[in-house]
Design an enzyme around this catalytic site. Sequence first.
Site, short mmCIF file in Angstrom:
data_model
loop_
_atom_site.label_atom_id
_atom_site.label_comp_id
_atom_site.label_asym_id
_atom_site.label_seq_id
_atom_site.Cartn_x
_atom_site.Cartn_y
_atom_site.Cartn_z
N SER A 144 6.14 8.19 3.81
CA SER A 144 8.38 8.36 4.11
C SER A 144 8.37 9.61 5.21
CB SER A 144 8.17 9.79 2.41
OG SER A 144 9.26 9.65 2.62
N TYR A 169 5.83 15.95 -3.22
CA TYR A 169 5.91 14.88 -2.77
C TYR A 169 5.48 13.83 -1.44
CZ TYR A 169 8.42 9.98 -1.54
OH TYR A 169 8.18 9.19 -0.92
N1 LIG Z 1 13.00 3.78 -1.99
C1 LIG Z 1 13.05 4.86 -0.44
O1 LIG Z 1 13.95 5.03 0.06
C2 LIG Z 1 11.94 4.99 -0.08
C3 LIG Z 1 12.12 6.29 1.08
C4 LIG Z 1 10.34 6.90 1.66
C5 LIG Z 1 8.98 6.03 0.46
N2 LIG Z 1 9.29 4.90 0.23
C6 LIG Z 1 8.71 4.91 -0.38
O2 LIG Z 1 8.05 3.87 -1.29
C7 LIG Z 1 7.44 2.67 -1.88
C8 LIG Z 1 8.11 2.16 -2.98
O3 LIG Z 1 9.56 3.39 -3.56
P1 LIG Z 1 10.65 2.52 -5.05
O4 LIG Z 1 11.88 2.96 -3.84
O5 LIG Z 1 10.41 1.37 -4.56
O6 LIG Z 1 10.00 3.02 -5.55
P2 LIG Z 1 9.83 2.53 -6.98
O7 LIG Z 1 9.35 3.71 -7.64
O8 LIG Z 1 11.42 1.55 -7.58
O9 LIG Z 1 8.39 1.97 -7.03
C9 LIG Z 1 7.42 1.93 -7.33
C10 LIG Z 1 6.54 0.92 -8.23
O10 LIG Z 1 5.74 2.05 -8.20
C11 LIG Z 1 5.46 2.05 -9.37
N3 LIG Z 1 4.03 2.87 -9.72
C12 LIG Z 1 4.25 4.32 -9.57
N4 LIG Z 1 3.09 4.78 -9.75
C13 LIG Z 1 1.68 3.33 -10.05
C14 LIG Z 1 0.45 3.75 -10.50
N5 LIG Z 1 -0.05 5.15 -10.46
N6 LIG Z 1 -0.17 2.15 -11.26
C15 LIG Z 1 0.79 1.05 -11.00
N7 LIG Z 1 2.01 1.40 -10.37
C16 LIG Z 1 3.01 2.34 -10.61
C17 LIG Z 1 6.44 2.43 -10.87
O11 LIG Z 1 6.17 1.72 -11.72
C18 LIG Z 1 7.33 1.08 -10.05
O12 LIG Z 1 7.98 0.09 -10.48
C19 LIG Z 1 7.38 4.69 -2.88
O13 LIG Z 1 6.06 4.31 -1.42
C20 LIG Z 1 7.77 5.31 -2.53
O14 LIG Z 1 6.90 6.27 -1.88
C21 LIG Z 1 10.27 4.58 -0.89
#
Ligand SMILES: NC(=O)c1ccc[n+]([C@@H]2O[C@H](COP(=O)([O-])OP(=O)(O)OC[C@H]3O[C@@H](n4cnc5c(N)ncnc54)[C@H](O)[C@@H]3O)[C@@H](O)[C@H]2O)c1
Length: 338
Positions: A144, A169
């Site tokens: 991130s 985070y």
């Molecule tokens: N959306 C953003 O702007 C952004 C920015 C930086 C990093 N990220 C990273 O990208 C990735 C995806 O983000 P997103 O926005 O799609 O988030 P999101 O929360 O929509 O998706 C993450 C999914 O992982 C699942 N999950 C969480 N913990 C789990 C576990 N222990 N075992 C199994 N499943 C689990 C959740 O149910 C969820 O559906 C994440 O790693 C997030 O940290 C996202």
Amino acid sequence: MKILVTGAAGFIGHHLCEALLKRSIEVIGLDNINDYYDVHLKYNRLIELGISSNDAEQWNSKTISSKHGDKFSFVRMNLEDRNELPKLFKDENIVTVCNLAAQAGVRYSLENPESYVDSNIVGFLNLLECCRHHQVKHLVYASSSSVYGLNEKVPFSTSDNVDNPISIYAASKKSNELMAHTYSHLFGMATTGLRFFTVYGPWGRPDMALFLFTDAILNGRPIKVFNHGKLERDFTYVGDIVEGVVRVLTKPLKNRQLYKIYNIGNNNSVKLTDFIQAIENKVGKKAEKEMLPMQPGDVTKTWADVDNLIQDYDYRPNTNINDGVGSFVKWYRNYYNI
Ligand SMILES: NC(=O)c1ccc[n+]([C@@H]2O[C@H](COP(=O)([O-])OP(=O)(O)OC[C@H]3O[C@@H](n4cnc5c(N)ncnc54)[C@H](O)[C@@H]3O)[C@@H](O)[C@H]2O)c1
């Protein structure tokens, strides 16, 4: 080539699965469908992938086949599950892993830091162990922009110091990079960390600004504007992110270093006030703004230097804020029937 996508019911994960399936790549989606935000949104994303809610609800550690074809299957599982995760790797011939499952969100990490350690550290270690013992060729994982902490030099470059995270985070994401480095070094495993910059678009997360603002404006509630609007973000459209991730997942690995980190953003920092204006234009209504101080754990500005990703993968994000916000608002109105 069989790819395990963790976080498949999540915002980015479900878009990634769709993009891989369009290229006829075989995908197993994994998610624990936790209730950090509205689970219906997660179930409905899975329906888009041909997995019914009844099937997705089950915790029986068996992969469920998609109704849309034999290229996609889904399993409900916790990354922390040290018994079931290795069995999945033993039963399925997983060649590549894309780890998007995580406890996301900066603000919630002040309330519930434990969930970040469980999913993002313990879960990630389990995944690394499975990759190590089951000869996975390439682990790609979501890091991130938050790892840059209070970095003031812009644009943020992967050569900048990231030793000062300001939220659990961010610390968990930086830990992932350190753990991946260790596994690349010790076990010759190819790993690629992608530092995502504020991803937005249809099927987006309800805890993020675009969703919160659109919802509030359409429903006549004030929007919360932190740091009195003096924030800037490198907002990146989900379609551009997914295109970049697919390129990283599918390009042959030969002649590259085992451990790699890239920024994946739009390479353009947008003022929060301009972002709000774009939403107002697309929604067709002015926002009532509640001006608030800076939130702990938040940073004032992000901006991704993506030169390395352009050079190595010909990554070229091309969605501007107006078009991207327009796609989201169109999806939102349709999904919620407004
Ligand atoms: N959306 C953003 O702007 C952004 C920015 C930086 C990093 N990220 C990273 O990208 C990735 C995806 O983000 P997103 O926005 O799609 O988030 P999101 O929360 O929509 O998706 C993450 C999914 O992982 C699942 N999950 C969480 N913990 C789990 C576990 N222990 N075992 C199994 N499943 C689990 C959740 O149910 C969820 O559906 C994440 O790693 C997030 O940290 C996202």
